[in-house]
Design a protein around this motif. Structure first.
Motif, PDB file in Angstrom:
ATOM      1  N   VAL A 110      -4.766  -0.791  -4.163  1.00 55.47           N
ATOM      2  CA  VAL A 110      -4.697  -2.171  -3.687  1.00 55.47           C
ATOM      3  C   VAL A 110      -6.103  -2.583  -3.268  1.00 55.47           C
ATOM      4  O   VAL A 110      -6.774  -1.876  -2.517  1.00 55.47           O
ATOM      5  CB  VAL A 110      -3.706  -2.310  -2.511  1.00 55.47           C
ATOM      6  N   PHE A 123      -4.261  -5.245  -7.445  1.00 56.39           N
ATOM      7  CA  PHE A 123      -4.607  -3.825  -7.470  1.00 56.39           C
ATOM      8  C   PHE A 123      -5.145  -3.464  -8.841  1.00 56.39           C
ATOM      9  O   PHE A 123      -4.808  -4.097  -9.843  1.00 56.39           O
ATOM     10  CB  PHE A 123      -3.417  -2.941  -7.081  1.00 56.39           C
ATOM     11  N   CYS A 128       0.814  -1.222   0.000  1.00 54.98           N
ATOM     12  CA  CYS A 128       0.000   0.000   0.000  1.00 54.98           C
ATOM     13  C   CYS A 128       0.845   1.268   0.000  1.00 54.98           C
ATOM     14  O   CYS A 128       0.378   2.320  -0.434  1.00 54.98           O
ATOM     15  CB  CYS A 128      -0.951  -0.005   1.184  1.00 54.98           C
ATOM     16  N   SER A 129       2.079   1.180   0.468  1.00 50.48           N
ATOM     17  CA  SER A 129       2.933   2.367   0.470  1.00 50.48           C
ATOM     18  C   SER A 129       3.573   2.626  -0.894  1.00 50.48           C
ATOM     19  O   SER A 129       4.056   3.722  -1.141  1.00 50.48           O
ATOM     20  CB  SER A 129       4.023   2.248   1.537  1.00 50.48           C
ATOM     21  N   GLU A 153      -0.852   1.953  -5.901  1.00 51.65           N
ATOM     22  CA  GLU A 153      -2.156   2.595  -5.770  1.00 51.65           C
ATOM     23  C   GLU A 153      -3.247   1.555  -5.993  1.00 51.65           C
ATOM     24  O   GLU A 153      -3.057   0.580  -6.703  1.00 51.65           O
ATOM     25  CB  GLU A 153      -2.307   3.704  -6.801  1.00 51.65           C
TER      26      GLU A 153
END
Length: 73
Positions: free
Chosen positions: A37, A65, A31-32, A35
């Motif tokens: 997910v 994702f 998630c970091s 985009e």
């Protein structure tokens, strides 16, 4: 209803405290850097044992994702 195209990446998360923390480690990292997910699937679980005790957990996860319209090829 809109159509979606998904991409998969495979990650390995690890933790010294448990399987759920290992999963969260992998998802948190995904998630970091990614985009949109949307889901994950645990495909493998394993651990490391020393002197009869579990010392480390590892999980392999597939992370899905959605692609932006410009990424659909």
């Amino acid at each position: 209803m809109s159509e979606h195209t998904y991409k998969l990446v495979e990650l390995v998360g690890s933790s010294t405290t448990g399987i759920e923390d290992a999963i969260q480690s992998a998802i948190g990292r995904a998630c970091s850097t990614l985009e949109n997910v949307r889901w994950f699937e645990v495909t493998d679980t394993r651990g490391h044992v020393e002197e009869g005790k579990i010392t480390h957990y590892q999980v392999t996860v597939k992370v899905g994702f959605t692609l932006r319209d410009s990424e659909r090829g």
